[in-house]
Design an enzyme around this catalytic site. Structure first.
Site, mmCIF file in Angstrom:
data_model
loop_
_atom_site.group_PDB
_atom_site.id
_atom_site.type_symbol
_atom_site.label_atom_id
_atom_site.label_comp_id
_atom_site.label_asym_id
_atom_site.label_seq_id
_atom_site.Cartn_x
_atom_site.Cartn_y
_atom_site.Cartn_z
ATOM 1 C CE LYS A 1 -8.695 -1.565 4.681
ATOM 2 N NZ LYS A 1 -8.733 -3.019 4.178
ATOM 3 C CG ASP B 1 -3.024 4.133 4.322
ATOM 4 O OD1 ASP B 1 -4.033 4.066 4.954
ATOM 5 O OD2 ASP B 1 -2.815 3.725 3.280
ATOM 6 C CD1 TRP C 1 -2.280 -2.380 1.422
ATOM 7 C CD2 TRP C 1 -2.984 -1.044 -0.068
ATOM 8 N NE1 TRP C 1 -3.303 -2.941 0.767
ATOM 9 C CE2 TRP C 1 -3.824 -2.169 -0.085
ATOM 10 C CE3 TRP C 1 -3.476 0.015 -1.068
ATOM 11 C CZ2 TRP C 1 -4.972 -2.338 -1.043
ATOM 12 C CZ3 TRP C 1 -4.530 -0.242 -1.839
ATOM 13 C CH2 TRP C 1 -5.362 -1.426 -1.675
HETATM 14 N N1 PMP Z 1 -4.363 1.755 2.285
HETATM 15 C C1 PMP Z 1 -4.434 0.593 2.890
HETATM 16 C C2 PMP Z 1 -3.577 0.522 4.071
HETATM 17 C C3 PMP Z 1 -5.418 -0.464 2.626
HETATM 18 O O1 PMP Z 1 -5.514 -1.492 3.517
HETATM 19 C C4 PMP Z 1 -6.578 -0.046 1.562
HETATM 20 C C5 PMP Z 1 -7.560 -0.762 1.101
HETATM 21 N N2 PMP Z 1 -7.286 -2.304 1.603
HETATM 22 C C6 PMP Z 1 -6.109 1.224 1.020
HETATM 23 C C7 PMP Z 1 -4.983 1.999 1.349
HETATM 24 C C8 PMP Z 1 -6.973 1.405 0.004
HETATM 25 O O2 PMP Z 1 -8.581 1.413 0.315
HETATM 26 P P1 PMP Z 1 -9.583 1.821 -0.619
HETATM 27 O O3 PMP Z 1 -9.721 0.677 -1.371
HETATM 28 O O4 PMP Z 1 -10.785 2.210 0.032
HETATM 29 O O5 PMP Z 1 -9.337 2.948 -1.530
#
Ligand code: PMP
Length: 358
Positions: A194, A170, A102
């Site tokens: 989450k 994040d 991520w």
């Molecule tokens: N950052 C992290 C740490 C995540 O776990 C996620 C989604 N699993 C995201 C960003 C992206 O989130 P979204 O799909 O809601 O844009």
């Protein structure tokens, strides 16, 4: 149909009490004769939801007065861009710490909008960076990191030190799982699917001095200054998500708040890691100092057993244990809503499966 223990990394399990309350209010919410989805976001009924959400979030996280709270569309991916657009500054670069997939995605997105430099990368070592790994210039517009890497299950146990440079986190898969020292941050953001509700939206908490001067043209729905000025209602907001998040925060307060959540979460994670380590059959490859309380990946000794494991787990009411497609194996996501009984049921199943197949 019976509810199962849902180990999905997100969208993930929600508390039954929240779903029941949402269900019971669908046809006649708050004596309006309508559902919350059918009313104006500008009316007094919805304003009360938005205010209550912010009040609860401020109480739970002890958010200082000089921080603004936003509830925006576009998930955390939208915020990858929004961070760069709102906090990037002409002539300055932004610094990123990488500890998993991520963080890399955040870099790729931000690099479209600002000059980005990676100043630590411990992804390959399956651990979070510590001070010695991090090479900060002290001159960046901001420093960004991913507090919990959802796919590999690598979580920081401390806050990176960035001096006067604003730190941006994040917190997608860790916010509300434990207390956070908000005043150490310039901004934090998290997608909502989450620990905070349903998918498609994000919560942003940002220090107000950082959004005082609008830096440059930013698409309005991602413009933190514009959205702050409009109480996150520059566009028609995702009212049902927001309402659901308000119910989730109410549930967390009913449980006793974030200290209590932290105790539960640590106990669940310890039980599962201890079983995995002691089994000498299952394996978690993450550095012990960086193991996530929220996402616990593990492998079986032979991946030809994976399909049988997943099939039998499903039969036993243990859903969504398949690891991310990029790394295979298994992953148990055990967010706030997963009770200890669910983790215990997983451990019992794993023990039985190992005995029968070991
Ligand atoms: N950052 C992290 C740490 C995540 O776990 C996620 C989604 N699993 C995201 C960003 C992206 O989130 P979204 O799909 O809601 O844009």
């Amino acid at each position: 149909m019976n509810r199962v223990y849902n180990f999905s990394p997100g969208p993930s399990m929600l508390p039954d009490a929240v779903l029941e309350k949402a269900r019971d209010s669908l046809l006649n919410w708050n004596n309006t004769g309508m559902s919350v989805m059918e009313i104006s976001h500008r009316g007094k009924d919805f304003a009360a939801v938005a205010q209550s959400f912010e009040g609860r979030l401020r109480r739970l996280l002890a958010i200082p007065e000089n921080y603004r709270v936003l509830y925006l569309s576009g998930g955390a991916t939208g915020q990858f861009a929004a961070v760069a657009l709102n906090l990037g500054r002409p002539g300055k670069h932004a610094e990123y710490l990488i500890s998993g997939q991520w963080g890399k995605k955040a870099v790729a997105e931000a690099a479209q909008f600002t000059d980005v430099r990676t100043v630590a990368d411990t992804f390959a070592q399956l651990r979070a960076p510590v001070a010695e790994d991090i090479n900060l210039s002290g001159e960046a517009s901001y420093v960004h990191y991913t507090h919990n890497e959802t796919i590999i299950g690598v979580e920081y146990q401390t806050v990176p030190e960035t001096g006067a440079v604003p730190l941006v986190g994040d917190f997608s898969s860790t916010l509300l799982s434990r207390p956070v020292p908000i005043s150490r941050y310039g901004a934090i953001y998290a997608c909502t699917q989450k620990n905070i509700g349903a998918a498609g939206t994000a919560v942003v908490i940002v220090r107000e001095d950082l959004i005082k001067d609008k830096p440059k043209a930013v698409p309005s729905i991602f413009d933190w200054t514009v959205q702050d000025g409009q109480q996150s209602m520059y566009n028609t907001p995702a009212t049902f998500n927001w309402y659901l998040s308000e119910l989730v925060l109410e549930w967390i307060e009913d449980q006793g708040g974030l200290e209590v959540m932290a105790e539960h979460n640590q106990a669940k994670a310890s039980a599962l890691y201890d079983y995995i380590d002691d089994s000498q059959w299952y394996r978690n490859p993450i550095d012990k100092q960086s193991r996530s309380w929220m996402n616990v990946p593990f492998t079986l000794p032979d991946d030809s057993l994976d399909a049988r494991f997943l099939g039998e787990a499903e039969q036993a009411g243990l859903a969504n244990l398949k690891g991310h497609r990029s790394i295979g194996g298994m992953r148990a996501s055990i967010y706030n809503s997963m009770p200890m009984a669910g983790v215990q049921a997983l451990i019992d199943f794993m023990r039985d499966f190992a005995q029968r197949n070991g």
